[in-house]
Each structure stands twice: as structure tokens, then as C-alpha cells.
Design a protein around this motif. Structure first.
Motif, mmCIF file in Angstrom:
data_model
loop_
_atom_site.group_PDB
_atom_site.id
_atom_site.type_symbol
_atom_site.label_atom_id
_atom_site.label_comp_id
_atom_site.label_asym_id
_atom_site.label_seq_id
_atom_site.Cartn_x
_atom_site.Cartn_y
_atom_site.Cartn_z
ATOM 1 N N THR A 121 10.480 101.024 17.688
ATOM 2 C CA THR A 121 10.414 101.821 19.032
ATOM 3 C C THR A 121 11.522 100.817 19.520
ATOM 4 N N LYS A 122 11.960 99.717 19.025
ATOM 5 C CA LYS A 122 13.254 99.110 19.208
ATOM 6 C C LYS A 122 14.396 99.147 18.115
ATOM 7 N N ARG A 123 15.339 99.190 18.310
ATOM 8 C CA ARG A 123 16.460 99.384 17.282
ATOM 9 C C ARG A 123 16.355 98.256 16.090
ATOM 10 N N ASP B 221 11.609 79.637 20.857
ATOM 11 C CA ASP B 221 11.080 81.040 21.272
ATOM 12 C C ASP B 221 11.132 80.951 22.951
ATOM 13 N N VAL B 222 12.083 81.690 23.254
ATOM 14 C CA VAL B 222 12.535 81.667 24.887
ATOM 15 C C VAL B 222 11.279 82.103 25.754
ATOM 16 N N ASN B 223 10.306 82.908 25.366
ATOM 17 C CA ASN B 223 9.445 83.288 25.977
ATOM 18 C C ASN B 223 8.361 82.346 26.341
ATOM 19 N N GLY C 1 31.901 105.736 24.695
ATOM 20 C CA GLY C 1 30.967 104.964 23.748
ATOM 21 C C GLY C 1 29.689 104.588 24.644
ATOM 22 N N PHE C 2 28.731 104.047 24.096
ATOM 23 C CA PHE C 2 27.455 103.609 24.867
ATOM 24 C C PHE C 2 27.421 102.266 25.171
ATOM 25 N N ALA C 3 28.240 101.406 24.517
ATOM 26 C CA ALA C 3 28.382 100.310 24.692
ATOM 27 C C ALA C 3 29.528 99.273 24.940
ATOM 28 N N ARG D 136 29.491 94.970 28.440
ATOM 29 C CA ARG D 136 28.732 94.001 27.918
ATOM 30 C C ARG D 136 27.800 93.193 28.857
ATOM 31 N N TYR D 137 26.677 92.736 28.363
ATOM 32 C CA TYR D 137 25.736 92.036 29.226
ATOM 33 C C TYR D 137 25.738 90.390 28.967
ATOM 34 N N THR D 138 25.952 89.732 29.931
ATOM 35 C CA THR D 138 25.664 88.127 29.742
ATOM 36 C C THR D 138 24.620 88.027 30.822
ATOM 37 N N GLY E 232 24.084 91.826 24.024
ATOM 38 C CA GLY E 232 23.915 93.216 24.161
ATOM 39 C C GLY E 232 24.777 93.593 25.224
ATOM 40 N N PHE E 233 24.231 94.953 26.090
ATOM 41 C CA PHE E 233 25.019 95.654 26.803
ATOM 42 C C PHE E 233 24.295 96.224 27.756
ATOM 43 N N ASP E 234 24.790 96.762 28.760
ATOM 44 C CA ASP E 234 24.455 97.560 29.794
ATOM 45 C C ASP E 234 24.657 98.844 29.263
ATOM 46 N N ALA F 101 15.658 98.405 29.799
ATOM 47 C CA ALA F 101 14.675 97.338 30.019
ATOM 48 C C ALA F 101 14.981 96.118 29.526
ATOM 49 N N ASN F 102 16.363 95.943 29.252
ATOM 50 C CA ASN F 102 16.984 94.761 28.755
ATOM 51 C C ASN F 102 17.763 93.888 29.840
ATOM 52 N N ILE F 103 18.031 94.697 30.769
ATOM 53 C CA ILE F 103 18.830 94.333 31.993
ATOM 54 C C ILE F 103 17.623 94.018 33.326
ATOM 55 N N LEU G 199 15.318 82.928 20.646
ATOM 56 C CA LEU G 199 14.760 84.094 20.343
ATOM 57 C C LEU G 199 13.810 84.664 21.203
ATOM 58 N N ARG G 200 14.280 85.970 21.680
ATOM 59 C CA ARG G 200 12.933 86.589 22.937
ATOM 60 C C ARG G 200 12.176 87.455 21.974
ATOM 61 N N THR G 201 12.847 88.551 21.416
ATOM 62 C CA THR G 201 11.955 89.655 20.512
ATOM 63 C C THR G 201 12.417 89.450 19.095
ATOM 64 N N PRO G 202 11.612 89.213 18.259
ATOM 65 C CA PRO G 202 11.781 89.506 16.666
ATOM 66 C C PRO G 202 12.374 90.922 16.531
ATOM 67 N N ALA H 33 21.061 93.946 16.608
ATOM 68 C CA ALA H 33 22.027 94.218 15.554
ATOM 69 C C ALA H 33 23.106 93.336 15.373
ATOM 70 N N SER H 34 23.843 92.836 16.646
ATOM 71 C CA SER H 34 24.854 92.017 16.660
ATOM 72 C C SER H 34 24.538 90.618 16.222
ATOM 73 N N GLY H 35 23.387 90.067 16.976
ATOM 74 C CA GLY H 35 22.754 88.728 16.601
ATOM 75 C C GLY H 35 22.277 88.541 14.952
ATOM 76 N N ILE H 36 21.667 89.428 14.545
ATOM 77 C CA ILE H 36 21.201 89.248 13.213
ATOM 78 C C ILE H 36 22.329 89.256 12.324
ATOM 79 N N ALA I 238 30.181 91.543 11.223
ATOM 80 C CA ALA I 238 29.932 92.784 11.659
ATOM 81 C C ALA I 238 30.332 94.131 10.637
ATOM 82 N N ARG I 239 29.338 94.852 10.462
ATOM 83 C CA ARG I 239 29.347 95.938 9.766
ATOM 84 C C ARG I 239 28.410 97.162 10.180
ATOM 85 N N VAL I 240 28.742 98.224 9.534
ATOM 86 C CA VAL I 240 28.091 99.430 10.262
ATOM 87 C C VAL I 240 26.700 99.500 9.462
HETATM 88 O O1 N01 Z 1 22.688 94.202 21.653
HETATM 89 P P1 N01 Z 1 21.077 94.186 21.680
HETATM 90 P P2 N01 Z 1 23.422 94.207 20.326
HETATM 91 N N1 N01 Z 1 17.400 85.446 26.792
HETATM 92 O O2 N01 Z 1 20.795 94.597 23.128
HETATM 93 C C1 N01 Z 1 18.576 89.364 23.742
HETATM 94 C C2 N01 Z 1 24.971 98.848 18.305
HETATM 95 N N2 N01 Z 1 25.402 98.065 17.246
HETATM 96 O O3 N01 Z 1 24.850 93.773 20.658
HETATM 97 O O4 N01 Z 1 15.205 92.090 22.575
HETATM 98 C C3 N01 Z 1 17.269 85.617 25.781
HETATM 99 O O5 N01 Z 1 20.499 94.989 20.565
HETATM 100 C C4 N01 Z 1 17.763 90.479 23.677
HETATM 101 O O6 N01 Z 1 16.232 90.343 23.431
HETATM 102 P P3 N01 Z 1 15.394 91.546 23.721
HETATM 103 C C5 N01 Z 1 23.286 99.207 17.864
HETATM 104 O O7 N01 Z 1 23.109 100.429 18.133
HETATM 105 C C6 N01 Z 1 25.312 98.462 16.187
HETATM 106 O O8 N01 Z 1 22.826 93.455 19.094
HETATM 107 O O9 N01 Z 1 15.750 92.269 24.808
HETATM 108 N N3 N01 Z 1 17.823 86.718 24.788
HETATM 109 C C7 N01 Z 1 18.349 90.760 22.047
HETATM 110 O O10 N01 Z 1 17.683 90.132 21.015
HETATM 111 C C8 N01 Z 1 22.785 97.972 18.750
HETATM 112 O O11 N01 Z 1 21.236 98.391 18.621
HETATM 113 C C9 N01 Z 1 25.746 97.803 14.966
HETATM 114 O O12 N01 Z 1 14.054 90.633 24.166
HETATM 115 C C10 N01 Z 1 18.057 87.848 25.337
HETATM 116 C C11 N01 Z 1 19.831 90.685 22.181
HETATM 117 O O13 N01 Z 1 19.932 89.792 23.056
HETATM 118 C C12 N01 Z 1 23.369 98.103 19.790
HETATM 119 O O14 N01 Z 1 24.755 98.168 19.507
HETATM 120 C C13 N01 Z 1 26.283 96.338 15.426
HETATM 121 C C14 N01 Z 1 18.625 87.679 27.029
HETATM 122 C C15 N01 Z 1 20.713 91.814 22.524
HETATM 123 O O15 N01 Z 1 20.616 92.820 21.471
HETATM 124 C C16 N01 Z 1 23.305 96.863 20.690
HETATM 125 O O16 N01 Z 1 23.164 95.796 19.687
HETATM 126 C C17 N01 Z 1 26.204 95.786 16.575
HETATM 127 C C18 N01 Z 1 18.099 86.588 27.691
HETATM 128 N N4 N01 Z 1 18.084 86.510 28.820
HETATM 129 C C19 N01 Z 1 25.862 96.860 17.487
HETATM 130 N N5 N01 Z 1 19.014 88.914 27.351
HETATM 131 C C20 N01 Z 1 25.877 98.026 13.630
HETATM 132 O O17 N01 Z 1 25.897 99.229 13.411
HETATM 133 C C21 N01 Z 1 19.079 89.573 26.189
HETATM 134 N N6 N01 Z 1 18.891 88.751 24.928
HETATM 135 C C22 N01 Z 1 25.458 96.932 12.564
#
Ligand code: N01
Length: 543
Positions: free
Chosen positions: A332-334, A354-356, A142-144, A147-149, A385-387, A502-504, A207-210, A187-190, A55-57
Motif C-alpha cells: 500500500t506504499k510503493r 529509527d527517526v520514529n 509529471g507527478f514529481a 521536491r520536498y525537503t 521525495g516530492f509534493d 500523507a508524506n507532507i 529511517l522513518r518507514t521501512p 525508491a530514490s533512497g533505496i 537511479a534506474r527505472v
Molecule cells: O520519494 P518517496 P522518492 N524524516 O516519497 C522519507 C518515483 N521514482 O523520491 O515513507 C524522515 O517515495 C519518507 O518516509 P515515509 C516512484 O514512483 C521512481 O523515493 O514517508 N524521513 C520516504 O522514505 C517513487 O515512489 C524511481 O515515512 C522522511 C522518503 O523520505 C516516487 O518517484 C526512482 C521525512 C521519501 O520517499 C517517489 O520516490 C525514483 C522526514 N521528515 C523515484 N520526510 C524508479 O523507477 C520524508 N521522509 C526507480
């Protein structure tokens, strides 16, 4: 306990991150009594919770910090992009310098807040039974923070360990030699993938979206050079730049359109931004039409893809991570900043599903099943990610003057006045939340510009003896209209992103962030205080 025994305070801040720290410092200098309630056992905000591997900024030095000279003159970050441990060291520094701990209560989980019309105060309650009356209530969460599971069938049956990146164990996790499933490539996953990829025995990425990652170009900072920059005014100049750019960074879009340049000129600019400079420059210092014009955007995608393909040998991974047809317009996505991500995932012990095409059908006691078979794992990491943006505030039971909560206020769609207040919720401001530049900005810039406005407002509150301040309905209506117009003019609506909820599954898809840029945002905030506070209604003690 009778209400007469409940402690009273001028300002209650919720959350101990950048926003609360800067507000605490500003408002107590104005003579207000201020307190921070923080649900964690330490400060840092997102950097308390974000301690997953790697984890880093994604914002570079020196602007990812509070802009006060008294803070930066004797603190120097070690890396261009600091990691979470380094950011915690920074928060410790600020705590000491500003005596933050004297004003902060940790392990205080705010559960509810109700505006008491008679007293013109918020009654705030915590999970441990603490109650406090505050004249002014400022959630800075904050905005996060929600969390979303995903509800994968059978998740509870898994006998190994499951970790969500948003609540990673503070003591760390040893993943060496483990078989790991990882879901999510935001960002977290990468960051997790590139950090653990070399250490684990097997890694399966669902992977759902590269992610259209950009090279971070991380480097160590030379302490001598940094000291020199502090002396010669570079820090001040860099910080000043953040006031004049779209996203509160030190750089901004070039004032040309993509096809104003020849193909050779374009290639040169793209190369400079993505390869030589690195960071978000390919996103935020590029042609001004990139996020507005599809043809322009396609040019950016083509260049980006060409760079990524050079780093991946496996043709299947090439197609999954940098497909010929992009899943959404570039940026258009982060985009995440990566260091060795592509080299790490190119290794044979890293598999990508590829989960699609092969959705996760079931989590079993020992692994994950898709239509292509069962993968046995020891650990599941959810970087899902997050709600985002609205979830943080909507999850709290904050009741306005009409008896409804924030969630009720937003039942037909998110609505705020300038991303900082709402009608029916007097004496309440929220920072780095919905309908502000939040997700399209560097966090410290956004929060500090909002905090400057709050400070100005509190000066006025003091001068005029204001006891109640509330955004008007017109102000909210006007902001929602402007926000939508900015959003619709861009390419952002074309991506299934958390920027628009659109992630939820099942959640209303709508713009959650102000996409019109920081400069216009701050101008609007400031204008709202002019002409006897247009956009607000207020009452004074002697009224
Ligand atoms: O969360 P995300 P995050 N099946 O929502 C996937 C900040 N941040 O924690 O893209 C399979 O971006 C989802 O897929 P898709 C930063 O602003 C900053 O990574 O929706 N996959 C996506 O790939 C960041 O943007 C830092 O198709 C599923 C992933 O999970 C924001 O917080 C570090 C799924 C969620 O990614 C959020 O980042 C960390 C499913 N059912 C966070 N549901 C830094 O500054 C979701 N996904 C470095």
C-alpha cells in the motif's frame, strides 16, 4: 511588448519527457503547430533530473519506452531495467528520429498561464520574459516535479554538502571515503543506499518507514535475443498486453483469491513471483485480493518478511527493516526494486537510526543530532521525495476562467475530470497527473494511453472546428465520486503514503491517483467523447 507581437501557436506542451514527445509526434502529424517548453537544459523529463547514484527505472524492458515501432526497431536497451544514463541515450535517439529539438525550447521555465476569454487562447509566460499565445495548453510535467525537503532545524547551518536526489548535480558527486547521512527510503533512497553503501566510509540511514523492497532480478539483455524478439513479434505482443492490465504492465493479478489456494500452492506462487521472476510481480501479478483484504495481505507480508530476514544477519536491522508487525499493509506504499540493498545495509559501517524513536532534533555545522547523540558527517543526502502528484501543477500560476489558480480550484480537495482536465480550465489537458492511474501505472503506458485519447480529441477538434473545449462540472463530480469509491474499497487508505499526500505534514490526506486500473480508466476517457461529447462543453469557430 504589445500583444500583437506575441507568437501564436496551436498547442503548447510543457516538459520534455515521454508525454510531450508522443504528443508532439501525434499532433504535428494532424497538422497542428506544436512547441515544447522545457525548464531543463536537456530532454528526458524525470530522467534529466533523476541522476543520483544508482537511479534506474523499476519497469522492465521492453515496455519502458514509447511504443512506436519506428523507435524501437533500431534502439535496444542494454539492461532489463535501464539506468538513467541509458534512458538519456534513449531520449537522444527519440529526439533525433523525430527531430524533437526543432520544436523544443530549453531553459524555458513556464511561470504562469492565463486563459484569455476574448481570444479563446492561453497566454503563457516564462521566467525569462517569453510570452506565447496557445490555443491549447498541455502541461506534461509529471507527478514529481516539486521536491520536498523536510524543515529540519538548523539545516542551513551545515558546513558540509547537502544534496537532494531530485536535483542531483549533473556533473556527479564523489562520495568515496566520505561519512554520509542519508534520509529517506523510498525508491530514490533505496537506490542511492545500495549504490553508495560500499564506497563511503560510514553511512547513517535515518529511517522513518521501512520499504518493503522486492528483488529486481536485473540482468543484461542479449542484443541478438532482443533482435530476434523484434522480428518474431514478441515486442508487439508485450506492448499490446499493457492495454489489458491493471497497471499497464505486461502482467496482471491472477484471478484467484489468496485462500483459494492451499498453503503449499500459495508458497509456490509467492516464490515464483518474488524470487524467480522478481520485479513488481509480487505486487501486481499476485492474488487479486491482496490489496483489498487484510488477511490475504498478511499472508503476502509473512512470505516477504521470511525472504528478507534470510538476507539480514544483524537482528536490530532485521527488526527495523522487516518488523514482525508491518507498518502498513503490504504494497500500500510503493515497494522499491532492490539489487543488493539488504546485503549492503547489513554491513557494520552502515548504521540505521529509527527517526520514529529518535527524531532528527537538529542539523549542526558538522552533523545530525538525535536524542541518542550526534553523528558527524561530511555529506547529507535527502531522498525525501516530492509534493507528489498535485504539487507539480499546483505550484504553477495557471489561472482559469473564474480568475482562480489550480491551487484555488483544489483548496477543498483535489478535483479533476477523469484526471486529464478541469471545468474552468478550457482548452487545457494534463498528462500523468492527479486522479489518473499515474502512480499505479508504468509511466510510458499511462502517458501513451492518455495521448491516444488526446490525439482522438484533436481529430475531433479539427473535424468539428472546435475552438473551445471544457470539461463539465458533472463530469468532475462523477469522477471524484468514482475515484473515492475505488480507493475506499482497497487497503491503500491504511498507509501513510504519498499516494494520498500523507508524506507532507499538514497536507490534506486524500486519494491522488485513480486506483481502479488502466482498463477502466481508458474506457471512461473514450466514453466521454461518445454521444456528441458527453462530459464536455464545446464551441466552434462558426458558433
Ligand atoms: O520519494 P518517496 P522518492 N524524516 O516519497 C522519507 C518515483 N521514482 O523520491 O515513507 C524522515 O517515495 C519518507 O518516509 P515515509 C516512484 O514512483 C521512481 O523515493 O514517508 N524521513 C520516504 O522514505 C517513487 O515512489 C524511481 O515515512 C522522511 C522518503 O523520505 C516516487 O518517484 C526512482 C521525512 C521519501 O520517499 C517517489 O520516490 C525514483 C522526514 N521528515 C523515484 N520526510 C524508479 O523507477 C520524508 N521522509 C526507480
Amino acid at each position: 511588448m504589445g500583444s500583437q507581437q506575441i507568437e501564436e501557436i496551436d498547442v503548447l506542451l510543457v516538459g520534455a519527457g515521454f508525454a510531450s514527445f508522443t504528443l508532439l509526434n501525434r499532433l504535428r502529424k494532424l497538422g497542428f503547430s506544436v512547441r515544447i517548453f522545457e525548464k531543463g537544459s536537456s530532454s528526458g523529463g524525470i530522467w534529466y533530473w533523476n541522476c543520483y547514484p544508482g537511479a534506474r527505472v523499476d519497469t522492465d524492458s521492453p515496455i519502458y519506452q514509447l511504443f512506436d515501432k519506428e523507435l524501437w526497431e533500431d534502439f535496444t536497451f542494454k539492461e532489463r531495467y535501464p539506468g538513467w544514463q541509458e534512458l538519456r541515450r534513449y531520449f537522444d535517439h527519440v529526439e533525433k528520429k523525430w527531430h524533437i529539438r526543432d520544436y523544443t525550447s530549453f531553459n524555458k521555465h513556464v511561470d504562469s498561464a492565463v486563459f484569455d476569454e476574448q481570444r479563446q487562447q492561453w497566454l503563457v509566460e516564462c521566467a525569462d520574459g517569453t510570452e506565447i499565445y496557445a490555443n491549447w495548453f498541455l502541461p506534461c510535467i509529471g507527478f514529481a516535479s516539486r521536491r520536498y525537503t523536510p524543515p529540519f532545524p538548523g539545516l542551513g547551518n551545515f558546513k558540509g554538502d547537502i544534496y537532494h536526489t531530485a536535483v542531483w548535480p549533473q556533473h556527479g558527486v564523489n562520495l568515496k571515503g566520505k561519512r554520509v547521512a542519508e534520509v529517506g527510503t523510498g525508491a530514490s533512497g533505496i537506490q542511492v543506499i545500495q549504490e553508495i553503501g560500499d564506497k563511503v566510509k560510514e553511512l547513517t540511514v535515518y529511517l522513518r518507514t521501512p520499504n518493503m523492497c522486492l528483488p529486481m532480478n536485473q540482468r543484461l539483455l542479449d542484443p541478438k535475443e532482443e533482435e530476434e524478439k523484434k522480428k518474431n513479434g514478441t515486442y508487439e505482443r508485450e506492448i499490446e498486453k499493457t492495454r489489458h492490465t491493471f497497471a499497464g504492465f505486461t502482467y496482471d493479478f491472477v484471478q484467484r483469491n489468496t485462500f483459494d489456494d492451499t498453503p503449499e500452492e500459495r508458497e509456490k506462487l509467492y516464490h515464483k513471483l518474488m524470487v524467480e521472476e522478481g520485479g513488481f510481480m509480487f505486487w501486481l501479478a499476485t492474488y487479486k485480493d491482496m490489496l483489498f483484504d487484510l488477511k490475504a495481505n498478511e499472508e503476502a507480508y509473512k512470505f516477504w518478511r521470511k525472504q528478507v530476514l534470510k538476507r539480514l544477519k544483524d537482528p536490530k536491522k532485521q527488526e527495523l527493516l522487516a518488523p514482525e508487525t508491518p507498518p502498513h499493509p503490504w504494497g500500500t506504499k510503493r515497494p522499491s526494486l532492490e539489487q543488493r540493498f539488504y546485503e549492503v545495509v547489513d554491513q557494520p559501517h552502515v548504521k540505521i537510526i529509527d527517526v520514529n524513536k529518535s527524531p532528527i532534533e537538529e542539523v549542526t555545522a558538522t552533523g545530525l543530532r538525535t536524542k541518542d547523540g550526534h553523528v558527524e558527517v561530511d555529506v547529507i543526502i535527502l531522498a525525501t521525495g516530492f509534493d507528489s502528484v498535485t504539487g507539480s501543477l499546483a505550484q504553477l500560476n495557471i489561472q482559469g476562467t473564474d480568475g482562480g489558480t489550480i491551487a484555488d480550484h483544489w483548496k477543498d480537495g483535489t478535483r479533476t475530470a477523469m484526471g486529464i482536465a478541469m471545468p474552468n480550465f478550457p482548452n487545457m489537458f494534463f498528462l500523468y497527473g492527479p486522479q489518473a492511474p499515474t502512480a499505479f501505472s508504468s509511466g510510458p503506458s499511462c502517458t501513451q494511453f492518455q495521448a491516444e485519447w488526446v490525439e482522438k480529441t484533436f481529430k475531433m477538434i479539427k473535424e468539428k472546428g472546435i475552438t473551445r473545449l471544457e470539461a463539465t462540472q458533472e463530469s468532475e463530480d462523477d469522477w471524484c465520486k468514482r475515484l473515492r469509491a475505488e480507493w475506499d474499497a482497497s487497503l491503500f487508505p491504511l498507509a501513510k503514503s504519498w499516494y494520498q499526500g500523507a508524506n507532507i505534514p499538514g497536507r490534506k490526506v486524500e486519494p491522488l491517483n485513480w486506483s481502479g486500473g488502466m482498463v477502466k480508466y481508458v474506457e471512461t476517457l473514450n466514453r466521454s467523447l461518445e454521444n456528441d461529447m458527453q462530459g464536455w462543453t464545446y464551441a466552434t469557430a462558426d458558433a
